[in-house]
Write a protein that holds these residues in place. Structure first.
Motif, PDB file in Angstrom:
ATOM      1  N   THR A   1       1.023  -1.082   0.025  1.00  0.00           N
ATOM      2  CA  THR A   1       0.006   0.060  -0.055  1.00  0.00           C
ATOM      3  C   THR A   1       1.057   1.430   0.048  1.00  0.00           C
ATOM      4  N   ILE A   2       0.359   2.232  -0.486  1.00  0.00           N
ATOM      5  CA  ILE A   2       1.126   3.488  -0.691  1.00  0.00           C
ATOM      6  C   ILE A   2       1.164   4.421   0.274  1.00  0.00           C
ATOM      7  N   GLU A   3       0.043   4.424   1.179  1.00  0.00           N
ATOM      8  CA  GLU A   3      -0.061   5.451   2.266  1.00  0.00           C
ATOM      9  C   GLU A   3       1.170   5.342   3.109  1.00  0.00           C
ATOM     10  N   LYS A   4       1.787   6.517   3.424  1.00  0.00           N
ATOM     11  CA  LYS A   4       2.716   6.962   4.199  1.00  0.00           C
ATOM     12  C   LYS A   4       4.142   6.130   3.654  1.00  0.00           C
ATOM     13  N   LYS A   5       4.254   5.954   2.542  1.00  0.00           N
ATOM     14  CA  LYS A   5       5.353   5.335   2.113  1.00  0.00           C
ATOM     15  C   LYS A   5       6.282   6.438   1.211  1.00  0.00           C
ATOM     16  N   VAL A   6       7.542   6.192   1.173  1.00  0.00           N
ATOM     17  CA  VAL A   6       8.641   6.867   0.282  1.00  0.00           C
ATOM     18  C   VAL A   6       8.760   6.159  -1.090  1.00  0.00           C
ATOM     19  N   ALA A   7       8.368   6.870  -2.106  1.00  0.00           N
ATOM     20  CA  ALA A   7       8.741   6.347  -3.492  1.00  0.00           C
ATOM     21  C   ALA A   7       9.638   7.081  -4.134  1.00  0.00           C
ATOM     22  N   LEU A   8      10.036   6.406  -5.284  1.00  0.00           N
ATOM     23  CA  LEU A   8      10.935   6.943  -6.356  1.00  0.00           C
ATOM     24  C   LEU A   8      10.518   6.682  -7.808  1.00  0.00           C
TER      25      LEU A   8
ATOM     26  N   LEU B   1       9.335   1.944  -2.340  1.00  0.00           N
ATOM     27  CA  LEU B   1       8.958   1.777  -3.752  1.00  0.00           C
ATOM     28  C   LEU B   1       9.595   2.339  -4.892  1.00  0.00           C
ATOM     29  N   VAL B   2      10.056   1.698  -6.046  1.00  0.00           N
ATOM     30  CA  VAL B   2      10.688   2.160  -6.837  1.00  0.00           C
ATOM     31  C   VAL B   2       9.827   1.885  -8.190  1.00  0.00           C
ATOM     32  N   ILE B   3       9.567   2.984  -8.810  1.00  0.00           N
ATOM     33  CA  ILE B   3       8.999   2.682 -10.353  1.00  0.00           C
ATOM     34  C   ILE B   3       9.779   2.973 -11.259  1.00  0.00           C
ATOM     35  N   ASN B   4      10.234   2.181 -12.202  1.00  0.00           N
ATOM     36  CA  ASN B   4      11.255   2.393 -13.312  1.00  0.00           C
ATOM     37  C   ASN B   4      10.172   2.788 -14.417  1.00  0.00           C
ATOM     38  N   ASN B   5       9.824   4.012 -14.736  1.00  0.00           N
ATOM     39  CA  ASN B   5       9.293   4.504 -16.025  1.00  0.00           C
ATOM     40  C   ASN B   5       9.916   4.926 -17.087  1.00  0.00           C
ATOM     41  N   ALA B   6      11.161   5.348 -16.786  1.00  0.00           N
ATOM     42  CA  ALA B   6      12.070   6.277 -17.786  1.00  0.00           C
ATOM     43  C   ALA B   6      12.350   5.139 -19.035  1.00  0.00           C
ATOM     44  N   GLY B   7      12.098   5.732 -20.172  1.00  0.00           N
ATOM     45  CA  GLY B   7      12.402   5.099 -21.390  1.00  0.00           C
ATOM     46  C   GLY B   7      12.596   5.611 -22.765  1.00  0.00           C
ATOM     47  N   VAL B   8      12.947   5.244 -23.797  1.00  0.00           N
ATOM     48  CA  VAL B   8      13.127   5.862 -24.877  1.00  0.00           C
ATOM     49  C   VAL B   8      12.399   5.150 -26.061  1.00  0.00           C
ATOM     50  N   TYR B   9      11.974   5.989 -26.833  1.00  0.00           N
ATOM     51  CA  TYR B   9      11.363   5.377 -28.204  1.00  0.00           C
ATOM     52  C   TYR B   9      11.965   5.962 -29.511  1.00  0.00           C
ATOM     53  N   GLN B  10      12.181   4.669 -30.474  1.00  0.00           N
ATOM     54  CA  GLN B  10      12.841   5.198 -31.857  1.00  0.00           C
ATOM     55  C   GLN B  10      11.898   4.212 -32.736  1.00  0.00           C
ATOM     56  N   GLY B  11      11.731   4.554 -33.836  1.00  0.00           N
ATOM     57  CA  GLY B  11      10.910   3.707 -34.764  1.00  0.00           C
ATOM     58  C   GLY B  11      12.187   3.165 -35.231  1.00  0.00           C
TER      59      GLY B  11
ATOM     60  N   PHE C   1       9.207  -3.109  -6.561  1.00  0.00           N
ATOM     61  CA  PHE C   1       9.909  -2.585  -7.487  1.00  0.00           C
ATOM     62  C   PHE C   1       8.963  -2.696  -8.877  1.00  0.00           C
ATOM     63  N   VAL C   2       8.894  -1.895  -9.587  1.00  0.00           N
ATOM     64  CA  VAL C   2       7.657  -1.758 -10.741  1.00  0.00           C
ATOM     65  C   VAL C   2       8.524  -1.387 -11.850  1.00  0.00           C
ATOM     66  N   GLN C   3       8.458  -2.126 -13.045  1.00  0.00           N
ATOM     67  CA  GLN C   3       8.829  -1.998 -14.234  1.00  0.00           C
ATOM     68  C   GLN C   3       7.915  -1.430 -15.308  1.00  0.00           C
ATOM     69  N   ILE C   4       8.042  -0.237 -15.811  1.00  0.00           N
ATOM     70  CA  ILE C   4       6.975   0.202 -16.946  1.00  0.00           C
ATOM     71  C   ILE C   4       7.669  -0.669 -18.297  1.00  0.00           C
TER      72      ILE C   4
END
Length: 247
Positions: free
Chosen positions: A4-11, A81-91, A133-136
């Motif tokens: 659960t998220i409440e009162k947690k520290v995230a990145l 909590l770590v959410i790794n969202n950063a990414g790049v796109y090239q066609g 650990f969350v990976q997008i």
């Protein structure tokens, strides 16, 4: 296991715009006590800091720079909590002359960047009871398309790595969530020409909170992603997730 998220520290990485920014705002609305926002340029987080004050702490993270990630882990040593969202796109398709170079670049950010994040932050999460650990990832991790093949290859690699991390991090009590959006309304979807079918970033952010609380491993948050998951679910349940039960 549920988180659960409440009162947690995230990145959150890639936090200054698009899905990342929406995730930050959603975490704070759900009761997170503080969110570190991982960005390449610290001033790109000024808008979030102005809106949320001390609850938002910018940290420099460049997914290609292992030292920046190690430094961020040292500074953000209170995260659970770590959410790794950063990414790049090239066609690009495999017959393009620059396909290999484009694929190498996207692998370095989208796949190897995840490894750098996990190596740096796994000890931090373990020190705080395991956390999450969350990976997008993307639906592109499941199927390739002409014109997007380099990006799809990088996301397929990232998903494969996520599966291995799931096995390893479970041993230290860390919940892993693999997120597979379809087209989401961001600069990336506009670049890919998908804005007409894209859905708002809130479906990803809200879905993450719900999936973490439920202890899920996969999240297919939007309409197109759910269509993929209807076909993929038997394999995911019986092969990908079943292996984890043996840890």
């Amino acid at each position: 296991m549920g988180f659960t998220i409440e009162k947690k520290v995230a990145l959150v990485t890639g936090a200054n715009r698009g899905i990342g920014k929406t995730i930050v705002e959603t975490l704070l609305a759900a009761g997170a006590s503080k969110v570190y926002v991982g960005v390449r340029k610290l001033d790109s987080a000024d808008e979030l800091v102005a809106a949320h004050g001390a609850k938002v702490v910018p940290v420099r993270i460049d997914m290609e720079d292992a030292d920046s990630i190690k430094s961020a882990a040292h500074k953000a040593n209170d995260v659970s909590l770590v959410i790794n969202n950063a990414g790049v796109y090239q066609g690009g398709n495999p017959l393009d002359s620059d396909f290999i170079e484009s694929t190498q670049y996207q692998l370095n950010v989208n796949a190897y960047g995840q490894v750098r994040m996990a190596q740096a932050f796994a000890p931090v999460l373990k020190a705080h009871g395991g956390g999450a650990f969350v990976q997008i990832n993307s639906v592109a991790s499941l199927r390739s398309f002409p014109g997007f093949a380099a990006y799809c290859a990088s996301k397929a690699a990232a998903y494969s790595i996520t599966q291995a991390l799931h096995l390893q991090l479970t041993e230290q009590g860390t919940q892993v969530l693999s997120v597979h959006p379809g087209p989401i309304r961001t600069d990336m979807s506009a670049q890919a020409g998908l804005d007409e079918v894209a859905e708002p970033a809130s479906v990803v952010a809200d879905g993450i909170i719900a999936a973490l609380a439920a202890g899920d491993y996969h999240l297919f948050p939007d309409s197109l992603a759910k269509q993929y998951y209807e076909q993929y679910q038997p394999f995911a349940t019986n092969i990908v997730e079943a292996i984890t039960d043996e840890v």
